[in-house]
Design a protein around this motif. Sequence first.
Motif, PDB file in Angstrom:
ATOM      1  N   ILE A 161      -5.164  -3.980  -8.816  1.00  0.00           N
ATOM      2  CA  ILE A 161      -5.845  -2.759  -8.399  1.00  0.00           C
ATOM      3  C   ILE A 161      -4.908  -1.551  -8.459  1.00  0.00           C
ATOM      4  CG2 ILE A 161      -5.308  -2.865  -5.941  1.00  0.00           C
ATOM      5  CD1 ILE A 161      -8.254  -2.245  -5.393  1.00  0.00           C
ATOM      6  N   ALA A 162      -5.470  -0.376  -8.792  1.00  0.00           N
ATOM      7  CA  ALA A 162      -4.682   0.850  -8.847  1.00  0.00           C
ATOM      8  C   ALA A 162      -5.272   1.951  -7.971  1.00  0.00           C
ATOM      9  CB  ALA A 162      -4.575   1.351 -10.288  1.00  0.00           C
ATOM     10  N   SER A 163      -6.417   1.681  -7.339  1.00  0.00           N
ATOM     11  CA  SER A 163      -7.112   2.693  -6.546  1.00  0.00           C
ATOM     12  C   SER A 163      -7.097   2.328  -5.071  1.00  0.00           C
ATOM     13  CB  SER A 163      -8.566   2.827  -7.026  1.00  0.00           C
ATOM     14  OG  SER A 163      -9.338   3.560  -6.101  1.00  0.00           O
ATOM     15  N   GLY A 164      -6.576   3.247  -4.250  1.00  0.00           N
ATOM     16  CA  GLY A 164      -6.579   3.020  -2.808  1.00  0.00           C
ATOM     17  C   GLY A 164      -7.979   2.977  -2.234  1.00  0.00           C
ATOM     18  N   SER A 165      -8.870   3.791  -2.765  1.00  0.00           N
ATOM     19  CA  SER A 165     -10.261   3.792  -2.298  1.00  0.00           C
ATOM     20  C   SER A 165     -10.935   2.456  -2.585  1.00  0.00           C
ATOM     21  CB  SER A 165     -11.046   4.919  -2.981  1.00  0.00           C
ATOM     22  OG  SER A 165     -10.494   6.180  -2.668  1.00  0.00           O
ATOM     23  N   LEU A 166     -10.659   1.892  -3.749  1.00  0.00           N
ATOM     24  CA  LEU A 166     -11.232   0.593  -4.084  1.00  0.00           C
ATOM     25  C   LEU A 166     -10.662  -0.505  -3.189  1.00  0.00           C
ATOM     26  CD1 LEU A 166     -13.096  -1.022  -5.901  1.00  0.00           C
ATOM     27  CD2 LEU A 166     -11.237  -1.203  -7.577  1.00  0.00           C
ATOM     28  N   THR A 188       0.815  -1.216   0.000  1.00  0.00           N
ATOM     29  CA  THR A 188       0.000   0.000   0.000  1.00  0.00           C
ATOM     30  C   THR A 188       0.848   1.265   0.000  1.00  0.00           C
ATOM     31  OG1 THR A 188      -0.194  -0.198   2.423  1.00  0.00           O
ATOM     32  CG2 THR A 188      -1.994  -1.093   1.082  1.00  0.00           C
ATOM     33  N   ARG A 203       2.096   1.246  -3.789  1.00  0.00           N
ATOM     34  CA  ARG A 203       1.056   1.367  -4.811  1.00  0.00           C
ATOM     35  C   ARG A 203       0.208   2.620  -4.645  1.00  0.00           C
ATOM     36  NH1 ARG A 203       0.381   0.312  -9.977  1.00  0.00           N
ATOM     37  NH2 ARG A 203      -1.524  -0.805 -10.532  1.00  0.00           N
ATOM     38  N   PHE A 204      -0.128   2.950  -3.390  1.00  0.00           N
ATOM     39  CA  PHE A 204      -1.049   4.058  -3.143  1.00  0.00           C
ATOM     40  C   PHE A 204      -0.408   5.233  -2.401  1.00  0.00           C
ATOM     41  CE2 PHE A 204      -3.658   0.047  -2.474  1.00  0.00           C
ATOM     42  CZ  PHE A 204      -4.015  -0.067  -3.816  1.00  0.00           C
TER      43      PHE A 204
END
Length: 405
Positions: free
Chosen positions: A298-303, A238, A241-242
């Motif tokens: 995945i590329a979205s922290g919110s997702l 995390t 990636r985010f």
Amino acid sequence: MRLPLVFVLTTVMIDAMGIGLIMPIMPSLIVEVQGGSLADAAIWGGILSTAFAVMQFLFSPVLGSLSDAIGRRPVLLVSLFVMALDYLVMALAGSLWLLLAGRIVGGITAATHSTAGAYIADISKPQEKAANFGLLGAAFGAGFVLGPLVGGLLGEMGTRAPFYAAAALAALNFALGWFVMRETVTDQTRRAFDWRRANPFGAFRAMARIPGIAPLLWVYFLYSVAIYVYPAIWSYFTAERFGWQPQVIGLSLGIYGICMALVQGWLLRHSVRWVGERGSVLWGQVFDFIAFGVLAFIASGSLALALIPISALGALVQPALQGIMSRRVADNQQGELQGVMTAVHALSMIISPLMMTATFAHFTREGAAIYMPGAPFLVALVLMIAGCVVFLRTTRSETLGNSAG
């Protein structure tokens, strides 16, 4: 039995905190002590986690068998006392070698999960075992909540503050156990300690001779290696990636722990009633398939945050599988079985951190041919599918609901 049960569940929670507490601060702590890049910190984090797991692997059957011989109470109390001292040492550690020594001792003291599981088996009727093991899972989930939250929040006060908090919690629980813990091992169920059964390999051989246990232990092993991808690389994944900071990492792990506690402490009872223990294992694996597959790309922290409740549904697997195995062994073998299961889990913790952090480092280093921080989740997906195949073949003759009774 209410206060003793609270003590035992709290002990399991503290065991879980021993893993979750240091996760949010581990990247910063290793860089602070050793220097180097985040990829280098991930490798050292894998080494520290592996040292912790090696000790759990070696000592879980020892403590489980020892509790069958001398009782659950002395094993739990002595371990908690040493654990409190160990956290104090880690709070003062100024080198990676001292941190490594602390993780070694911590792995031994956290091997009491087998003794706690044996206590739950002692006080449970056969049809209650899976649900009550779910309470252990819920306690572990609570530790996963408190550990990362404490680590993330107190980490803002310094990388050592979480260890002082954990030492105080272990000491307070020791005091509670001293006054309320009652012994459940009786003269009828007590069994002499035997090193041939207490060492991990001897314990494995003894359990493998029980019909139907060996393949289920393989399922548990593959599941454990796969699911440990979360504590092994979540903080590094995390952050890379985010761009998450320790507070957000701790929050995300806390949300996962809350969801996991709800699944194992509440939903599991209903799941076992609806689809049986076998069905609960299978549905849990399906939810893990989904979570691993999405997180790999995945590329979205919110997702990623939104996916947490779905990934937590995979927590149905462990207590349901534990309940199936516990009903297949005798009362005077419960400590030995729980020791073997904890050792299997610890063996997975030896393999998984090294495998997952090495995979992460390979796909995130500067100049990597393929940049893919989520690659460890693909590895976990393959392992989970393999475990599901073994489980289906082992339980082919069972219907989804027949194990509920």
